[in-house]
Design an enzyme around this catalytic site. Structure first.
Site, PDB file in Angstrom:
ATOM      1  N   SER A   1       0.838  -1.201   0.000  1.00  0.00           N
ATOM      2  CA  SER A   1       0.000   0.000   0.000  1.00  0.00           C
ATOM      3  C   SER A   1       0.868   1.244   0.000  1.00  0.00           C
ATOM      4  O   SER A   1       2.003   1.225   0.486  1.00  0.00           O
ATOM      5  CB  SER A   1      -0.901   0.029   1.237  1.00  0.00           C
ATOM      6  OG  SER A   1      -0.171   0.403   2.398  1.00  0.00           O
ATOM      7  N   ASP A   2       0.340   2.336  -0.541  1.00  0.00           N
ATOM      8  CA  ASP A   2       0.916   3.635  -0.201  1.00  0.00           C
ATOM      9  C   ASP A   2       0.561   3.894   1.262  1.00  0.00           C
ATOM     10  O   ASP A   2      -0.217   3.152   1.882  1.00  0.00           O
ATOM     11  CB  ASP A   2       0.366   4.723  -1.130  1.00  0.00           C
ATOM     12  CG  ASP A   2       1.354   5.873  -1.340  1.00  0.00           C
ATOM     13  OD1 ASP A   2       2.279   6.027  -0.506  1.00  0.00           O
ATOM     14  OD2 ASP A   2       1.204   6.624  -2.315  1.00  0.00           O
ATOM     15  N   ASP A   3       1.123   4.919   1.848  1.00  0.00           N
ATOM     16  CA  ASP A   3       0.951   5.182   3.279  1.00  0.00           C
ATOM     17  C   ASP A   3      -0.541   5.292   3.632  1.00  0.00           C
ATOM     18  O   ASP A   3      -1.255   6.122   3.065  1.00  0.00           O
ATOM     19  CB  ASP A   3       1.690   6.467   3.640  1.00  0.00           C
ATOM     20  CG  ASP A   3       1.613   6.817   5.122  1.00  0.00           C
ATOM     21  OD1 ASP A   3       1.170   5.981   5.921  1.00  0.00           O
ATOM     22  OD2 ASP A   3       1.995   7.956   5.461  1.00  0.00           O
ATOM     23  N   LEU A   4      -0.985   4.482   4.568  1.00  0.00           N
ATOM     24  CA  LEU A   4      -2.402   4.482   4.940  1.00  0.00           C
ATOM     25  C   LEU A   4      -2.806   5.711   5.745  1.00  0.00           C
ATOM     26  O   LEU A   4      -4.001   5.903   6.002  1.00  0.00           O
ATOM     27  CB  LEU A   4      -2.751   3.215   5.716  1.00  0.00           C
ATOM     28  CG  LEU A   4      -2.690   1.906   4.923  1.00  0.00           C
ATOM     29  CD1 LEU A   4      -3.226   0.754   5.762  1.00  0.00           C
ATOM     30  CD2 LEU A   4      -3.459   2.000   3.604  1.00  0.00           C
TER      31      LEU A   4
END
Length: 354
Positions: free
Chosen positions: A252-255
């Site tokens: 994921s990109d930063d959540l």
């Protein structure tokens, strides 16, 4: 490996500080993350970075992914004396995939010299919107085939020197006018347009064997009207895994970016990423949020919302990537580090595009 340790492997976490404090080592031992990510707040001199990464690896019961964003241009965490590399835009304009691969291999040499084994690059987004606030300078260009050629050359250059490439931002952040750090962008295109432009560099990179891809926090109604790509099973499993045949790591990109965090707290977002088919949950700061996400995933397994088998599938992918890339190497001496970081050969290569 216990179930809690297996769940920890599904996370890449950011942290505060640039020294291997006892608190930081305890953080790694307790949470047992699969990896960590470095930002400017973590970076000192090359020797200090090497000491930090060595201590992190020593504190971990399994080899760590140690990741950074070192694209070149404006997204380059490592500053002087590390080589200042040109942007993807400048590299693409030069038109030489051999040069792109040489730059990537040189970046990888500097990363490996200080113990960094994962680069959140190449950018595979096709910049078709000049008003895009986040991709300017970071894309190889507006032609999907050209972006694919340079992206493949870049990831192969990293791999040649033992660094894991993470292509980003799937399924394509090039035609947006909103920064997903600040809000959730919407991509309005139909499937034909997406297939021929946005997806093309990712499809080509998958065929070429790229080991990892990062998701984008985008709402794409043609693919999923409800969930952004990072949390969408239709996008991560039906499209990426099944239709496009990707078997590598999905990160994921930063959540905690607002494109996700505005509507979904970190624990629920972590669960949904895994339900959607992702493997590694990226939470770049805020230890409380990181612990919340880890607890939420553990509780989801305990209640049966997430099966242990689902955790093990991602765990197996992570273990394979670590076995393929994370060869144990002796810590480099100061002399060895400084013979690589910012060396004359790298400076000359960078200057070819100055």
């Amino acid at each position: 490996m216990t179930l809690l340790e297996a769940i920890g492997q599904l996370f890449i976490l950011g942290f505060e500080g640039n020294r291997p404090s006892e608190a930081l080592k305890a953080f790694v031992r307790e949470l047992a993350p699969g990896g960590v990510i470095l930002f400017g707040r973590n970076l000192g001199s090359p020797e200090e970075i090497a000491a930090l990464t060595h201590a992190l690896q020593a504190a971990s019961s399994t080899p760590l992914f140690i990741a950074i964003d070192q694209e070149g241009g404006k997204v380059a965490r490592l500053q002087a004396p590390f080589t200042r590399w040109p942007s993807a835009e400048a590299v693409g304009a030069a038109g030489s995939t051999e040069l792109t691969a040489a730059i990537a291999a040189s970046i990888a040499r500097e990363l490996m010299a200080v113990g960094i084994n994962m680069n959140m690059a190449p950018v595979l987004d096709v910049l078709t919107n000049p008003a895009n606030p986040v991709m300017a300078g970071r894309s190889y260009g507006s032609d999907p085939h050209m972006v694919a050629r340079h992206g493949i050359a870049f990831f192969r250059g990293l791999a040649e020197r033992g660094v894991i490439a993470v292509g980003k931002h799937f399924p394509g952040h090039g035609d947006t006018t909103v920064d997903s750090h600040l809000a959730l962008p919407l991509v309005p295109h139909d499937l034909d347009r997406l297939s021929t432009v946005e997806f093309a560099p990712f499809a080509a990179s998958i065929s070429a064997g790229i080991p990892a891809l990062m998701t984008a926090h985008l709402l794409i109604p043609a693919l999923d009207r409800e969930w952004p790509a990072t949390l969408s099973r239709r996008i991560l499993t039906d499209l990426l895994r099944q239709q496009m045949g990707f078997e590598g790591l999905v990160i994921s990109d930063d959540l905690l970016m607002q494109g996700i965090a505005d509507n979904t707290p970190p624990g629920e977002a972590a669960i949904r990423l895994l339900e959607a088919g992702g493997d590694l949950v990226l939470v770049c700061h805020d230890e409380a949020a990181q612990r919340e996400a880890l607890r939420a995933v553990a509780e989801a397994v305990e209640t049966g919302r997430l099966s242990e088998a689902r955790v093990r599938v991602s765990g197996d992918r992570i273990a394979k990537a670590k076995a393929d890339y994370l060869r144990e190497k002796p810590r480099a001496s100061t002399e060895e580090i400084m013979a690589v970081v910012g060396c004359d050969a790298h400076q000359r290569l960078a200057e070819r595009l100055a």
